[in-house]
Write a protein that holds these residues in place. Structure first.
Motif, PDB file in Angstrom:
ATOM      1  N   TYR A 242       0.836  -1.206   0.000  1.00  0.00           N
ATOM      2  CA  TYR A 242       0.000   0.000   0.000  1.00  0.00           C
ATOM      3  C   TYR A 242       0.873   1.261   0.000  1.00  0.00           C
ATOM      4  O   TYR A 242       0.624   2.205  -0.758  1.00  0.00           O
ATOM      5  N   TRP A 243       1.901   1.293   0.855  1.00  0.00           N
ATOM      6  CA  TRP A 243       2.765   2.475   0.925  1.00  0.00           C
ATOM      7  C   TRP A 243       3.500   2.729  -0.390  1.00  0.00           C
ATOM      8  O   TRP A 243       3.704   3.866  -0.778  1.00  0.00           O
ATOM      9  N   LEU A 244       3.901   1.649  -1.060  1.00  0.00           N
ATOM     10  CA  LEU A 244       4.653   1.801  -2.305  1.00  0.00           C
ATOM     11  C   LEU A 244       3.773   2.117  -3.510  1.00  0.00           C
ATOM     12  O   LEU A 244       4.168   2.894  -4.383  1.00  0.00           O
ATOM     13  N   LEU A 245       2.588   1.527  -3.574  1.00  0.00           N
ATOM     14  CA  LEU A 245       1.783   1.608  -4.796  1.00  0.00           C
ATOM     15  C   LEU A 245       0.404   2.245  -4.615  1.00  0.00           C
ATOM     16  O   LEU A 245      -0.262   2.555  -5.602  1.00  0.00           O
ATOM     17  N   GLY A 246      -0.036   2.382  -3.384  1.00  0.00           N
ATOM     18  CA  GLY A 246      -1.407   2.824  -3.141  1.00  0.00           C
ATOM     19  C   GLY A 246      -1.564   4.332  -3.148  1.00  0.00           C
ATOM     20  O   GLY A 246      -0.598   5.084  -3.278  1.00  0.00           O
ATOM     21  N   PRO A 247      -2.802   4.771  -2.981  1.00  0.00           N
ATOM     22  CA  PRO A 247      -3.065   6.207  -2.915  1.00  0.00           C
ATOM     23  C   PRO A 247      -2.480   6.802  -1.626  1.00  0.00           C
ATOM     24  O   PRO A 247      -2.473   6.151  -0.589  1.00  0.00           O
ATOM     25  N   THR A 248      -1.974   8.000  -1.727  1.00  0.00           N
ATOM     26  CA  THR A 248      -1.297   8.609  -0.568  1.00  0.00           C
ATOM     27  C   THR A 248      -2.193   9.631   0.133  1.00  0.00           C
ATOM     28  O   THR A 248      -1.737  10.715   0.489  1.00  0.00           O
ATOM     29  N   GLN A 249      -3.420   9.289   0.338  1.00  0.00           N
ATOM     30  CA  GLN A 249      -4.324  10.172   1.055  1.00  0.00           C
ATOM     31  C   GLN A 249      -3.960  10.128   2.539  1.00  0.00           C
ATOM     32  O   GLN A 249      -3.790   9.052   3.113  1.00  0.00           O
ATOM     33  N   TRP A 250      -3.859  11.294   3.160  1.00  0.00           N
ATOM     34  CA  TRP A 250      -3.364  11.342   4.531  1.00  0.00           C
ATOM     35  C   TRP A 250      -4.222  10.563   5.524  1.00  0.00           C
ATOM     36  O   TRP A 250      -3.669   9.961   6.440  1.00  0.00           O
ATOM     37  N   PRO A 251      -5.561  10.539   5.414  1.00  0.00           N
ATOM     38  CA  PRO A 251      -6.305   9.724   6.396  1.00  0.00           C
ATOM     39  C   PRO A 251      -5.934   8.236   6.308  1.00  0.00           C
ATOM     40  O   PRO A 251      -5.816   7.563   7.335  1.00  0.00           O
ATOM     41  N   LEU A 252      -5.744   7.750   5.091  1.00  0.00           N
ATOM     42  CA  LEU A 252      -5.373   6.342   4.925  1.00  0.00           C
ATOM     43  C   LEU A 252      -3.946   6.086   5.396  1.00  0.00           C
ATOM     44  O   LEU A 252      -3.644   5.018   5.932  1.00  0.00           O
ATOM     45  N   LEU A 253      -3.071   7.064   5.220  1.00  0.00           N
ATOM     46  CA  LEU A 253      -1.710   6.915   5.739  1.00  0.00           C
ATOM     47  C   LEU A 253      -1.715   6.866   7.264  1.00  0.00           C
ATOM     48  O   LEU A 253      -0.973   6.087   7.866  1.00  0.00           O
ATOM     49  N   LEU A 254      -2.554   7.672   7.885  1.00  0.00           N
ATOM     50  CA  LEU A 254      -2.681   7.629   9.352  1.00  0.00           C
ATOM     51  C   LEU A 254      -3.213   6.269   9.805  1.00  0.00           C
ATOM     52  O   LEU A 254      -2.735   5.705  10.799  1.00  0.00           O
ATOM     53  N   VAL A 255      -4.193   5.765   9.089  1.00  0.00           N
ATOM     54  CA  VAL A 255      -4.724   4.440   9.409  1.00  0.00           C
ATOM     55  C   VAL A 255      -3.614   3.396   9.289  1.00  0.00           C
ATOM     56  O   VAL A 255      -3.448   2.543  10.167  1.00  0.00           O
ATOM     57  N   SER A 256      -2.828   3.489   8.220  1.00  0.00           N
ATOM     58  CA  SER A 256      -1.754   2.500   8.024  1.00  0.00           C
ATOM     59  C   SER A 256      -0.700   2.586   9.122  1.00  0.00           C
ATOM     60  O   SER A 256      -0.136   1.565   9.526  1.00  0.00           O
ATOM     61  N   LEU A 257      -0.438   3.788   9.622  1.00  0.00           N
ATOM     62  CA  LEU A 257       0.524   3.930  10.724  1.00  0.00           C
ATOM     63  C   LEU A 257      -0.034   3.341  12.017  1.00  0.00           C
ATOM     64  O   LEU A 257       0.700   2.688  12.777  1.00  0.00           O
ATOM     65  N   ALA A 258      -1.312   3.550  12.276  1.00  0.00           N
ATOM     66  CA  ALA A 258      -1.944   2.936  13.456  1.00  0.00           C
ATOM     67  C   ALA A 258      -1.904   1.416  13.333  1.00  0.00           C
ATOM     68  O   ALA A 258      -1.648   0.708  14.322  1.00  0.00           O
ATOM     69  N   GLU A 259      -2.153   0.913  12.143  1.00  0.00           N
ATOM     70  CA  GLU A 259      -2.106  -0.538  11.924  1.00  0.00           C
ATOM     71  C   GLU A 259      -0.695  -1.078  12.126  1.00  0.00           C
ATOM     72  O   GLU A 259      -0.518  -2.172  12.671  1.00  0.00           O
ATOM     73  N   THR A 260       0.298  -0.306  11.719  1.00  0.00           N
ATOM     74  CA  THR A 260       1.685  -0.714  11.943  1.00  0.00           C
ATOM     75  C   THR A 260       1.970  -0.838  13.435  1.00  0.00           C
ATOM     76  O   THR A 260       2.598  -1.803  13.882  1.00  0.00           O
ATOM     77  N   ALA A 261       1.487   0.108  14.207  1.00  0.00           N
ATOM     78  CA  ALA A 261       1.679   0.057  15.662  1.00  0.00           C
ATOM     79  C   ALA A 261       1.002  -1.184  16.252  1.00  0.00           C
ATOM     80  O   ALA A 261       1.567  -1.862  17.116  1.00  0.00           O
ATOM     81  N   MET A 262      -0.192  -1.503  15.753  1.00  0.00           N
ATOM     82  CA  MET A 262      -0.884  -2.712  16.227  1.00  0.00           C
ATOM     83  C   MET A 262      -0.071  -3.956  15.888  1.00  0.00           C
ATOM     84  O   MET A 262       0.046  -4.867  16.716  1.00  0.00           O
ATOM     85  N   LEU A 263       0.485  -4.001  14.690  1.00  0.00           N
ATOM     86  CA  LEU A 263       1.267  -5.170  14.277  1.00  0.00           C
ATOM     87  C   LEU A 263       2.552  -5.301  15.095  1.00  0.00           C
ATOM     88  O   LEU A 263       2.952  -6.408  15.454  1.00  0.00           O
ATOM     89  N   VAL A 264       3.179  -4.186  15.398  1.00  0.00           N
ATOM     90  CA  VAL A 264       4.381  -4.224  16.242  1.00  0.00           C
ATOM     91  C   VAL A 264       4.011  -4.750  17.626  1.00  0.00           C
ATOM     92  O   VAL A 264       4.709  -5.607  18.190  1.00  0.00           O
TER      93      VAL A 264
END
Length: 175
Positions: free
Chosen positions: A139-161
């Motif tokens: 998603y980070w490499l190829l997906g849309p870079t809309q800031w709300p979705l980027l924030l969601v992806s960062l929260a998901e990264t924290a959950m995965l960690v």
């Protein structure tokens, strides 16, 4: 009048029944996770470039992974309880003082146990942590870079960690 030994054996049967049920449920969570992954990736591919759908995979994987981890820990806790609490109490009641519930300890002395546990840790990390992290990377490499979705992806990264830390913490790699 019920004897202490009968009560202990009844308790053993009950907790072994719970352990068996948890093992079946835990093992099916792997298949459920693989099914969820296939559904998310398949939906993403068939929708022609809607890579934001990959953001569904991390929360689903974390939910299933946490449920897997909790059940795995309870399965191990039941084994510890049988080995450390129930077996010694029942052994005290036996005239010959022989080993009680020997399998509960014997399988832990297997020479290949440590390598199996390390391999299981790798499988758990790959299934519940690395695959959803890979979906985030795509998603980070190829997906849309809309800031709300980027924030969601960062929260998901924290959950995965967080899940990764817990999976490693509960891996039971003791020899």
């Amino acid at each position: 009048m019920i004897e202490t030994g009968q009560l202990l054996l009844a308790e053993y049967e009950q907790i072994k029944q719970e352990q068996r049920a948890r093992i079946g449920f835990r093992d099916n969570l792997i298949y459920a996770t693989l099914g969820v992954m296939a559904a998310v990736v398949g939906s993403t591919l068939t929708r022609g470039g809607h890579l934001e759908m990959l953001l569904l995979l991390p929360p689903l994987s974390v939910t299933l992974g946490w449920t897997y981890l909790i059940n795995d820990e309870k399965i191990s806790a039941i084994g510890r309880y049988i080995r450390d609490e129930l077996a010694p109490r029942l052994k005290e009641l036996t005239p010959e003082r022989s080993e009680v519930f020997g399998w509960e300890s014997a399988h832990r002395r297997d020479v290949h146990r440590h390598s199996r546990k390390r391999f299981q840790l790798a499988v758990d990390l790959l299934t519940f942590c690395m695959a959803p992290l890979a979906s985030l990377a795509v998603y980070w490499l190829l997906g849309p870079t809309q800031w709300p979705l980027l924030l969601v992806s960062l929260a998901e990264t924290a959950m995965l960690v967080g899940l990764t830390v817990q999976v490693v913490r509960y891996a039971d790699l003791e020899v």
